[in-house]
Every structure is written in structure tokens, then in C-alpha cells.
Write a protein that holds these residues in place. Sequence first.
Motif, mmCIF file in Angstrom:
data_model
loop_
_atom_site.group_PDB
_atom_site.id
_atom_site.type_symbol
_atom_site.label_atom_id
_atom_site.label_comp_id
_atom_site.label_asym_id
_atom_site.label_seq_id
_atom_site.Cartn_x
_atom_site.Cartn_y
_atom_site.Cartn_z
ATOM 1 N N GLY A 1 -10.703 9.104 7.012
ATOM 2 C CA GLY A 1 -10.421 10.046 5.940
ATOM 3 C C GLY A 1 -11.045 9.619 4.621
ATOM 4 N N ARG A 2 -11.082 10.553 3.696
ATOM 5 C CA ARG A 2 -11.594 10.277 2.348
ATOM 6 C C ARG A 2 -10.392 10.183 1.410
ATOM 7 N N VAL A 3 -10.291 9.060 0.701
ATOM 8 C CA VAL A 3 -9.128 8.813 -0.145
ATOM 9 C C VAL A 3 -9.570 8.397 -1.544
ATOM 10 N N GLN A 4 -8.683 8.656 -2.501
ATOM 11 C CA GLN A 4 -8.886 8.173 -3.864
ATOM 12 C C GLN A 4 -8.074 6.903 -4.056
ATOM 13 N N LYS A 5 -8.725 5.858 -4.554
ATOM 14 C CA LYS A 5 -8.066 4.560 -4.734
ATOM 15 C C LYS A 5 -7.688 4.348 -6.189
ATOM 16 N N ASN A 6 -6.405 4.085 -6.414
ATOM 17 C CA ASN A 6 -5.894 3.711 -7.733
ATOM 18 C C ASN A 6 -6.329 4.664 -8.843
ATOM 19 N N PHE A 7 -6.233 5.971 -8.533
ATOM 20 C CA PHE A 7 -6.428 7.058 -9.501
ATOM 21 C C PHE A 7 -7.875 7.200 -9.997
ATOM 22 N N SER A 8 -8.833 6.539 -9.329
ATOM 23 C CA SER A 8 -10.197 6.606 -9.850
ATOM 24 C C SER A 8 -11.223 6.875 -8.748
ATOM 25 N N GLU A 9 -11.756 5.824 -8.123
ATOM 26 C CA GLU A 9 -12.868 5.994 -7.194
ATOM 27 C C GLU A 9 -12.427 6.613 -5.868
ATOM 28 N N ILE B 1 0.854 -1.184 0.000
ATOM 29 C CA ILE B 1 0.000 0.000 0.000
ATOM 30 C C ILE B 1 0.888 1.231 0.000
ATOM 31 N N LEU B 2 0.677 2.092 -0.977
ATOM 32 C CA LEU B 2 1.358 3.378 -1.023
ATOM 33 C C LEU B 2 0.309 4.451 -0.779
ATOM 34 N N LEU B 3 0.467 5.181 0.322
ATOM 35 C CA LEU B 3 -0.459 6.248 0.686
ATOM 36 C C LEU B 3 0.202 7.595 0.432
ATOM 37 N N ASN B 4 -0.282 8.273 -0.584
ATOM 38 C CA ASN B 4 0.163 9.636 -0.877
ATOM 39 C C ASN B 4 -0.571 10.565 0.085
ATOM 40 N N TYR B 5 0.149 10.987 1.115
ATOM 41 C CA TYR B 5 -0.458 11.765 2.201
ATOM 42 C C TYR B 5 -0.324 13.264 1.909
ATOM 43 N N GLY B 6 -1.010 13.671 0.840
ATOM 44 C CA GLY B 6 -0.993 15.086 0.460
ATOM 45 C C GLY B 6 0.363 15.566 -0.019
ATOM 46 N N CYS B 7 1.057 14.745 -0.831
ATOM 47 C CA CYS B 7 2.375 15.141 -1.331
ATOM 48 C C CYS B 7 2.273 16.394 -2.197
ATOM 49 N N PRO B 8 3.017 17.447 -1.873
ATOM 50 C CA PRO B 8 2.995 18.649 -2.708
ATOM 51 C C PRO B 8 3.803 18.507 -4.000
ATOM 52 N N ASP B 9 4.670 17.500 -4.055
ATOM 53 C CA ASP B 9 5.508 17.272 -5.230
ATOM 54 C C ASP B 9 4.725 16.448 -6.255
ATOM 55 N N PRO B 10 4.393 17.013 -7.420
ATOM 56 C CA PRO B 10 3.592 16.287 -8.409
ATOM 57 C C PRO B 10 4.299 15.062 -8.982
ATOM 58 N N ARG B 11 5.616 14.962 -8.792
ATOM 59 C CA ARG B 11 6.348 13.808 -9.320
ATOM 60 C C ARG B 11 5.874 12.494 -8.692
ATOM 61 N N THR B 12 5.386 12.571 -7.442
ATOM 62 C CA THR B 12 4.965 11.344 -6.754
ATOM 63 C C THR B 12 3.839 10.659 -7.512
ATOM 64 N N GLU B 13 2.785 11.400 -7.834
ATOM 65 C CA GLU B 13 1.658 10.777 -8.531
ATOM 66 C C GLU B 13 2.016 10.439 -9.974
ATOM 67 N N LYS B 14 2.786 11.284 -10.635
ATOM 68 C CA LYS B 14 3.186 10.983 -12.009
ATOM 69 C C LYS B 14 3.976 9.680 -12.057
ATOM 70 N N GLY C 1 -2.839 -6.944 -8.681
ATOM 71 C CA GLY C 1 -3.316 -7.087 -7.310
ATOM 72 C C GLY C 1 -2.235 -7.027 -6.251
ATOM 73 N N LYS C 2 -1.033 -6.585 -6.626
ATOM 74 C CA LYS C 2 0.084 -6.517 -5.684
ATOM 75 C C LYS C 2 0.188 -5.150 -4.999
ATOM 76 N N VAL C 3 -0.347 -4.103 -5.629
ATOM 77 C CA VAL C 3 -0.227 -2.748 -5.108
ATOM 78 C C VAL C 3 -1.592 -2.080 -5.098
ATOM 79 N N ASN C 4 -1.841 -1.299 -4.049
ATOM 80 C CA ASN C 4 -2.958 -0.360 -4.029
ATOM 81 C C ASN C 4 -2.404 1.020 -3.695
ATOM 82 N N TYR C 5 -2.771 1.989 -4.532
ATOM 83 C CA TYR C 5 -2.298 3.362 -4.372
ATOM 84 C C TYR C 5 -3.463 4.223 -3.899
ATOM 85 N N TYR C 6 -3.225 4.966 -2.814
ATOM 86 C CA TYR C 6 -4.271 5.830 -2.252
ATOM 87 C C TYR C 6 -3.750 7.263 -2.145
ATOM 88 N N TYR C 7 -4.656 8.187 -2.401
ATOM 89 C CA TYR C 7 -4.319 9.607 -2.309
ATOM 90 C C TYR C 7 -5.232 10.264 -1.278
#
Length: 278
Positions: free
Chosen positions: A266-274, A74-87, A100-106
Motif C-alpha cells: 500500500g501507499r502510506v503517508q509517514k508522520n504527516f509528511s512524506e 506504530i499507529l496505522l490510521n487505516y482510513g479512519c473517517p473520524d477526523p479526530r484521530t489525525e487531529k 523516535g518512539k512513534v511512527n504514524y502512518y496514514y
Amino acid sequence: MKSLPLQEFYWKYQAALRETLGITELLNLRIKNAYRLKQFVSFCTPVKDRFEHLEKSFLHNLRDNENYPHVEFILLNYGCPDPRTEKWAVKTLKPYIEAGKVNYYYFPDAVFFEHAHSRNLAFRLAKGDIVCNIDADNFSGKNFADYVSAVFSKKDVFLRGPNGKGLGGRICVRKKDWEAVGGYDERLKNWGHDDVDLANRLGMIGLQQETIRLKRYCRVIKHDDELRTQYHSKNKSESSNQNKDVCNENLRLRIIKPNGQSFGKGRVQKNFSEWIEV
């Protein structure tokens, strides 16, 4: 195919275990049974602007544990100000997400980096029976998931890295035990003692601490404290003293669940979508 004599097979088997886990762990753990269990392990990494570390460690850790069948990262982007993280996540992690090995949350609502809340949120999102915090500056080590499964073949334990080496925050615990103590104490802000306090309260419910000893699981990216504290709301000394007082109060009064029933929300975005509410 000619089979090996039983005694020769036994010694080859023992040598293989020594190579994988080390002689001390071989003597102290029931490795044979542990490998049959293959418990589901979630490795959780909350980050806020640690892109240089993340780029070095995250895929490395994935590959080091790719042979373990029941693991998620699980990678939790905890409000990263650097746009490189999400890119980087979009470009690099999609194949692992699809497998199914990784879940990315923002999580967008983080002004400061709150260690306790970020780790609670990541653990809450995890599917594993065992949840483990691995900071972005930590390398898990080859086959660390197998090692974790072996440790947790014993009842009433949790696993923690050695203090003073950038590994104190490497805590692995059964998710039900983390829930039983109400997670990390979210009154602890900024610098320090969140991991010590969690370990203290896990001890209060009768769990024994196992400490990671093998060097292969203790590699970190060295850096100064300025990087650790750049998104803290108070200076290092002030927050450390306040957190220490809270930690000592929990210990003195034997407060097991300082957060009550509300932690890791908290409210998070999962895998760039929902978007999901946790």
C-alpha cells in the motif's frame, strides 16, 4: 558502600524478578539472559474509527514501556473517517515521533477494515526484530516489552494472548518468521480466524506457541461486537464461516504461504509528511 552478602543479593534479585514477571514465567524462562538481549520490539496498532479506545490506550501503553530502550510504537490510521484521530495524533504524538518512539502512518485507501491487510501493512512498516499486534482496545501492561524480550530469548517461539478475552489478536512474532509464512492470510475478510490461521501456519514451520498468562498484560476495554464489525463488508456470521473454511483448508493442505510474495502492500503517508510505497 557496604556490599550485600552474595546469598542475600541472590534472594533480593530473585524477589525482584518475581515481582516483575511472576513466578511461573521465572521458572519457565531464562530471564537473566533475556534482559541482556534487549531485542528491538515494534508494537503495532492499526485503527479504523476507534478514537475513544485509542485515546485511552495508546499513550498509556507508551508510558508503560518507556523504560525499555529498544521499542517503537506504530499507529496505522487505516482510513479512519473520524477526523479526530489525525487531529489527536498531530497534537499528541509529535514529541514521541521526534524522539523516535512513534511512527504514524496514514493509509487512505481502506473502505472496509481488513484485519489481515492492516496488520500486514503495519508489520511491514515496523523496524523491530519482533513485531507485535496490539489492538486499540488493549492495554499492553507495565513493562510488556521486557516480558516480550524475555519470551523471545527462547528459540522457535511466538507469543499470543489467550482466546476468548479480546486478546486472541495479540500476536508477537519474529519479523523473519512472519515473513516466512507470508503474513496474515489476506483472503480472510472482516470477522475472525485471521489470528488463528496465522498461529496455525507459524506452528507448521516448527514454532511453539507461548501464551500470555499474567493478568497485568491482559487488560482490555470491553465493548460489543457491533463496534468491531461496523466497517466490515459482510455480516459477522457469513464472514466468520467463510474465514473458518479458508483457515481449515490451509491447515488441511498445509498451506504455509497463502499470499505468495505479495502481502501488506500500500501507499502510506509517514508522520504527516512524506508518502511512501510499501
